[in-house]
Scaffold this motif. Structure first.
Motif, PDB file in Angstrom:
ATOM      1  N   ASP A 185       0.766   8.821 -19.544  1.00 35.02           N
ATOM      2  CA  ASP A 185       1.328   7.724 -18.747  1.00 35.02           C
ATOM      3  C   ASP A 185       2.349   8.307 -17.780  1.00 35.02           C
ATOM      4  O   ASP A 185       3.373   8.854 -18.191  1.00 35.02           O
ATOM      5  CB  ASP A 185       1.981   6.685 -19.660  1.00 35.02           C
ATOM      6  N   PHE A 186       2.081   8.183 -16.484  1.00 33.15           N
ATOM      7  CA  PHE A 186       2.953   8.756 -15.464  1.00 33.15           C
ATOM      8  C   PHE A 186       3.942   7.749 -14.882  1.00 33.15           C
ATOM      9  O   PHE A 186       4.549   8.007 -13.847  1.00 33.15           O
ATOM     10  CB  PHE A 186       2.111   9.352 -14.335  1.00 33.15           C
ATOM     11  N   GLY A 187       4.139   6.614 -15.550  1.00 32.13           N
ATOM     12  CA  GLY A 187       5.126   5.653 -15.075  1.00 32.13           C
ATOM     13  C   GLY A 187       4.480   4.489 -14.364  1.00 32.13           C
ATOM     14  O   GLY A 187       3.432   4.611 -13.726  1.00 32.13           O
ATOM     15  N   GLU A 188       5.155   3.343 -14.445  1.00 34.62           N
ATOM     16  CA  GLU A 188       4.618   2.130 -13.855  1.00 34.62           C
ATOM     17  C   GLU A 188       4.684   2.194 -12.332  1.00 34.62           C
ATOM     18  O   GLU A 188       5.606   2.744 -11.750  1.00 34.62           O
ATOM     19  CB  GLU A 188       5.406   0.915 -14.347  1.00 34.62           C
ATOM     20  N   LEU A 189       3.655   1.613 -11.707  1.00 35.10           N
ATOM     21  CA  LEU A 189       3.623   1.476 -10.257  1.00 35.10           C
ATOM     22  C   LEU A 189       3.988   0.066  -9.820  1.00 35.10           C
ATOM     23  O   LEU A 189       4.263  -0.163  -8.645  1.00 35.10           O
ATOM     24  CB  LEU A 189       2.224   1.811  -9.720  1.00 35.10           C
ATOM     25  N   ASP A 190       3.994  -0.883 -10.736  1.00 30.29           N
ATOM     26  CA  ASP A 190       4.207  -2.284 -10.398  1.00 30.29           C
ATOM     27  C   ASP A 190       5.676  -2.535 -10.072  1.00 30.29           C
ATOM     28  O   ASP A 190       6.567  -2.020 -10.737  1.00 30.29           O
ATOM     29  CB  ASP A 190       3.772  -3.167 -11.564  1.00 30.29           C
ATOM     30  N   ASP A 191       5.927  -3.321  -9.026  1.00 29.39           N
ATOM     31  CA  ASP A 191       7.286  -3.706  -8.647  1.00 29.39           C
ATOM     32  C   ASP A 191       7.604  -5.132  -9.079  1.00 29.39           C
ATOM     33  O   ASP A 191       8.416  -5.804  -8.463  1.00 29.39           O
ATOM     34  CB  ASP A 191       7.481  -3.570  -7.137  1.00 29.39           C
ATOM     35  N   CYS A 192       6.942  -5.607 -10.129  1.00 25.94           N
ATOM     36  CA  CYS A 192       7.116  -6.964 -10.659  1.00 25.94           C
ATOM     37  C   CYS A 192       6.555  -8.035  -9.729  1.00 25.94           C
ATOM     38  O   CYS A 192       6.789  -9.216  -9.945  1.00 25.94           O
ATOM     39  CB  CYS A 192       8.594  -7.268 -10.958  1.00 25.94           C
ATOM     40  N   VAL A 239       0.843  -1.204   0.000  1.00 24.02           N
ATOM     41  CA  VAL A 239       0.000   0.000   0.000  1.00 24.02           C
ATOM     42  C   VAL A 239       0.876   1.251   0.000  1.00 24.02           C
ATOM     43  O   VAL A 239       0.635   2.201  -0.762  1.00 24.02           O
ATOM     44  CB  VAL A 239      -0.938  -0.010   1.225  1.00 24.02           C
ATOM     45  N   TYR A 240       1.900   1.246   0.849  1.00 21.87           N
ATOM     46  CA  TYR A 240       2.807   2.399   0.883  1.00 21.87           C
ATOM     47  C   TYR A 240       3.532   2.564  -0.451  1.00 21.87           C
ATOM     48  O   TYR A 240       3.661   3.679  -0.965  1.00 21.87           O
ATOM     49  CB  TYR A 240       3.822   2.221   2.008  1.00 21.87           C
ATOM     50  N   ARG A 241       4.010   1.445  -1.001  1.00 20.67           N
ATOM     51  CA  ARG A 241       4.734   1.526  -2.268  1.00 20.67           C
ATOM     52  C   ARG A 241       3.867   2.146  -3.365  1.00 20.67           C
ATOM     53  O   ARG A 241       4.315   3.016  -4.101  1.00 20.67           O
ATOM     54  CB  ARG A 241       5.198   0.130  -2.680  1.00 20.67           C
ATOM     55  N   ARG A 242       2.622   1.691  -3.454  1.00 15.68           N
ATOM     56  CA  ARG A 242       1.739   2.206  -4.492  1.00 15.68           C
ATOM     57  C   ARG A 242       1.486   3.698  -4.314  1.00 15.68           C
ATOM     58  O   ARG A 242       1.548   4.469  -5.271  1.00 15.68           O
ATOM     59  CB  ARG A 242       0.416   1.440  -4.473  1.00 15.68           C
ATOM     60  N   ARG A 243       1.220   4.112  -3.091  1.00 14.89           N
ATOM     61  CA  ARG A 243       0.924   5.526  -2.851  1.00 14.89           C
ATOM     62  C   ARG A 243       2.157   6.397  -3.042  1.00 14.89           C
ATOM     63  O   ARG A 243       2.079   7.492  -3.618  1.00 14.89           O
ATOM     64  CB  ARG A 243       0.360   5.703  -1.439  1.00 14.89           C
ATOM     65  N   TYR A 244       3.289   5.912  -2.554  1.00 15.96           N
ATOM     66  CA  TYR A 244       4.519   6.709  -2.670  1.00 15.96           C
ATOM     67  C   TYR A 244       4.916   6.883  -4.128  1.00 15.96           C
ATOM     68  O   TYR A 244       5.231   7.996  -4.569  1.00 15.96           O
ATOM     69  CB  TYR A 244       5.635   6.026  -1.881  1.00 15.96           C
ATOM     70  N   MET A 245       4.903   5.790  -4.877  1.00 10.64           N
ATOM     71  CA  MET A 245       5.301   5.877  -6.275  1.00 10.64           C
ATOM     72  C   MET A 245       4.305   6.708  -7.074  1.00 10.64           C
ATOM     73  O   MET A 245       4.699   7.461  -7.980  1.00 10.64           O
ATOM     74  CB  MET A 245       5.432   4.478  -6.869  1.00 10.64           C
ATOM     75  N   ALA A 246       3.016   6.580  -6.755  1.00 10.52           N
ATOM     76  CA  ALA A 246       2.017   7.373  -7.461  1.00 10.52           C
ATOM     77  C   ALA A 246       2.222   8.860  -7.216  1.00 10.52           C
ATOM     78  O   ALA A 246       2.167   9.676  -8.147  1.00 10.52           O
ATOM     79  CB  ALA A 246       0.618   6.949  -7.036  1.00 10.52           C
TER      80      ALA A 246
END
Length: 844
Positions: A806-813, A418-425
């Protein structure tokens, strides 16, 4: 012995055997150190004082053997000697030095010599120096340990020579002479019988050992050479230190013994000696020693400290340091990845914590996706293979999403994702310039509604068409024809699309086959708005409400209708098929006596549930959640409905003009309505009371949207206003547009707004304008975003154009950001729900 009168005391000491006063200490005699003991004094007091002095003979100390090599002290315990087995830096394993006039490559004992450690050879003369790469037999220079290099210089002749020459020591500044040790190489040859070059006279302090003194011939030779050097006009290059004579060589001989015996010294003495060494060390040496000693000072606090204290320390670490810490060791990574308190603190510190249970909802979504991946073999289950019941709960049909990299054996806790998604977004949207592409749409009509996912964009327009575009290619995939008027409402879930039109019908489409599967009649005017309602768990009763998916439609005929959302595979409900024949699975066109086809009445439609009547004018906006439905009408009122019972709960009055916009705040059980009276009113849904009237807009408030902590309103006065959802106070006014706001979208970090000529991006927390996303357009009809993609429907030169950002991928694989995973597990409300109508369980 002297006797005196009673009460007197006499101190007397006989002369030492050598005839001089004896002084305690270490002296050098016959070529070896001797420990001279202090004279013992015994005093006896009777009537007279008697003092007896006893002199002791010197005690010869054992001479410490010179080691042949200096191995790594693996025998020392690491708890007491933390650097005992720490390898020295690579550039220190080999180094060249001059010993006794010869160049020797010294290496750490036990270090193999490789081609990469070959050092260049140097040669030179008066005023010149040349460096040559070693090759051939010259490449095989001596590579020995420091102790071996020094022991090779101490041949038998050197030992004899040292014994023959007298040694003397300086006490209180007196001059003395010391033998000059011979200089020899380390290649196994006989040492050259040459005199050592003369040295300048030195004056040691505090009784220090003097370096060997030069002979008169050497002094004359060195003085003549000095005169010749000063007379010469050609400069000489700086010579490297040549450890081969004098104090340098004497200190060098003592190093191996000092190193091997240093570990036996007391701590205080070790510290004192090291401090003396550091006082006499140059800056490069101190820097290197500092980095080397820092290894022993590092502490694994996560392992050493109690777990609770380690977690408290990790909570104070910033994001970048926390990310680097996961690479220290597997234990650190597991601890950091598994501590929810650490990631909650990161969300709070970085301003990404939303509260109100939103984090728990996202964690639940992440857990569900993790289970889907585990069940399908992407991650091995912690408890072994899934049971038969678990496998039965999973859909057997694919295809399943594929990922470029393999999954980790165990994932981090959901809150970290959840943190990763919000931070990267946040970083991507507010600090990164997006990639932009556009493609033309179909026709020149107004785009009335838009919805998209990672595969497609579905749009509706006022020319009765529904278009499906490939979001990656920008090509038209399919056009859905069936409506006979403009389509003003559209929404889909999974493969089921529901649309409402000015032809007064509601149509249901299968997005897998692109076929119209149901046509619902009942409204007598334009279907202006609709929403799909999914079951929500009621905390009070523990039941899901509604028990199955529904959708609500609002029309200009001043009514609302509640329908059950058809499930894939249910019998087609044709306009002209009766209830009896539909249940039997047959299609039959029924005609009256005049041959005119009869339209199936809503009361006879098994998918029609309730008619919500009460408004006196057109229904312009609706908002739904669970069993609640709110409707805003041109009759200036807002009504609250129970869609399970089909009854009206409250009529909210207070607006002085038509209601154009409406949103429901599920976190506080409130709703907000925007009106043509330029105000926004906040209502308590439970009591029907008006809590606040938000003023400030100077024109129609036609758009409203809410998020956990913000309420955003947009009006025809070319401004947007950000309100605090907790206090209903005004936080920011976004007023950079030059015309009426036609559309906007927002979340907890950003606002995207569209108006004539431009689309702008804002920071919702500060109200700061970030950037202009696109300019040079005539109109902006729709803006919607999801994750890292923004889709805008615009008009350029009279033609419809879709803008993709496109603002960049949020996925960390990890695959957890793939929304398609949500459709692979049955929702909880769908699993053997006895209240579900039999028609809804048709394909079970």
């Amino acid at each position: 012995m002297d006797d005196h009168a009673s009460g007197s005391r006499t101190n007397a000491a006989p002369p030492s055997p050598s005839g001089s006063t004896s002084t305690a200490g270490i002296v050098w005699r016959n070529g070896q150190p001797v420990l001279q003991m202090q004279d013992a004094v015994v005093e006896t007091v009777v009537t007279h004082t008697t003092r007896t002095t006893t002199s002791f003979a010197p005690i010869s100390l054992p001479r410490l053997p010179d080691p042949d090599h200096l191995p790594i002290p693996t025998h020392l315990p690491a708890e007491i000697y933390p650097l005992a087995t720490e390898p020295i830096p690579e550039d220190m394993k080999f180094f060249a030095m001059h010993i006794g006039g010869q160049r020797v490559i010294v290496q750490e004992d036990g270090t193999p010599a490789g081609p990469s450690q070959m050092l260049p050879l140097e040669t030179g003369g008066a005023g010149w120096r040349r460096t040559m790469q070693s090759s051939g037999f010259r490449n095989e220079m001596p590579r020995v340990g420091l102790a071996g290099a020094l022991s090779g210089m101490k041949g038998k002749e050197a030992v004899k020579d040292m014994r023959k020459r007298p040694l003397s020591f300086t006490r209180a500044g007196g001059p003395s002479t010391a033998p000059t040790p011979p200089v020899t190489g380390v290649r196994g040859q006989s040492p050259p019988r040459k005199r050592v070059r003369g040295l300048d006279e030195t004056h040691p302090r505090d009784g220090a050992l003097l370096s060997p003194l030069p002979s008169p011939e050497q002094e004359a030779s060195s003085s003549s050479k000095a005169k010749q050097a000063s007379a010469s006009s050609s400069p000489k290059p700086k010579q490297k230190p040549n450890v081969g004579s004098g104090n340098e060589l004497a200190a060098l001989f003592s190093l191996p013994t000092l190193v091997t015996q240093f570990e036996t010294l007391p701590d205080k003495l070790q510290q004192h000696v090291m401090m003396q060494f550091l006082r006499r060390s140059r800056m490069p040496t101190i820097q290197r020693l500092t980095s080397f000693a820092a290894i022993a000072l590092k502490r694994d606090f996560i392992t050493t400290l109690p777990h609770e204290l380690a977690v408290q320390i990790l909570r104070c670490v910033d994001t970048q340091t926390l990310a680097r810490s996961t690479r220290v060791s597997q234990k650190w990574k597991r601890t950091i990845d598994s501590e929810r308190a650490v990631w909650k603190q990161r969300l709070v510190d970085d301003g990404l914590w939303q509260g109100l249970g939103t984090e728990e909802e996202e964690e639940g979504l992440m857990k569900q996706r993790m289970e889907v991946l585990r069940w399908h073999g992407r991650i091995m289950p912690k408890g072994g293979t899934p049971s038969e019941e678990e496998l039965m709960d999973m859909p057997s049909a694919g295809p399943y999403p594929t990922f470029s990299t393999s999954m980790e054996p165990e994932m981090a806790i959901p809150l970290k994702h959840v943190y990763r998604r919000r931070y990267m977004a946040e970083q991507n949207w507010l600090n990164r310039t997006p990639t932009h592409r556009s493609f033309p749409g179909q026709g020149m009509n107004v785009v009335t509604c838009t919805q998209f996912d990672r595969d497609k964009i579905i749009t509706a327009s006022d020319d009765h068409s529904i278009n499906i575009y490939d979001i990656q290619q920008g090509s038209l995939k399919r056009r859905l024809d069936g409506h006979e008027g403009g389509v003003w409402a559209l929404e889909y879930r999974g493969d089921t699309l529901v649309t409402g039109s000015t032809d007064r019908t509601v149509r249901v489409w299968d997005l897998e086959t692109y076929e119209e599967v149901h046509t619902f009649h009942g409204h007598s005017s334009t279907v202006r708005c609709l929403q799909i309602v999914e079951p929500v768990l009621d905390e009070a009763t523990g039941e899901y409400m509604p028990p199955y998916p529904m959708f609500v439609t609002g029309s200009r005929d001043s009514s609302l209708r509640v329908w059950k959302l058809p499930k894939k595979g249910e019998p087609r409900c044709n306009t002209y098929v009766s209830l009896r024949t539909m249940r039997a699975g047959f299609e039959l066109n029924l005609q009256n006596e005049d041959g005119i086809e009869e339209i199936l009445k809503p009361e006879d439609n098994p998918f029609h549930l309730h008619l919500l009547a009460g408004h006196s004018q057109a229904v312009r906006a609706i908002a739904t959640y669970g069993r609640l439905c709110l409707s805003g009408s041109y009759d200036c009122t807002v009504r609250v409905w129970d869609i399970i019972k089909g009854t009206c709960l409250h009529v909210l009055t207070g607006h002085e003009a038509r209601v154009y916009s409406l949103v429901y705040d599920r976190f506080r059980n409130r709703c907000a309505s925007g009106s043509m009276d330029n105000t926004v009113k906040v209502w308590d849904v439970a009591t029907g009371e008006c809590l606040h009237t938000l003023s400030g807009h100077t024109a129609l408030v036609g758009l409203l949207a809410t998020s956990p902590n913000y309420l955003v309103s947009a009006a025809a006065d070319a401004s947007l206003r950000i309100w605090d959802a907790n206090t209903d106070s005004l936080k920011h006014i976004l007023g950079a547009h030059g015309g009426a706001i036609t559309c906007f979208a927002h979340d907890e970090t950003k606002v995207v707004s569209g108006s004539e000529g431009s689309i702008k991006l804002w920071d919702i927390r500060t109200g700061q304008y970030i950037r202009e996303l696109v300019v040079g357009i005539q109109s902006v009809w729709q803006v919607v975003f999801k994750d890292n993609i923004l889709v805008a429907a615009t008009s350029r030169a009279g033609a419809t154009v879709f803008e993709i950002f496109d603002f960049g991928e949020l996925d960390d694989c990890s695959g957890l950001d793939d929304a398609r995973l949500d459709g692979y597990a049955k929702p909880a409300w769908e699993r053997d729900d006895p209240r579900e109508p039999q028609a809804y369980q048709f394909d079970d």
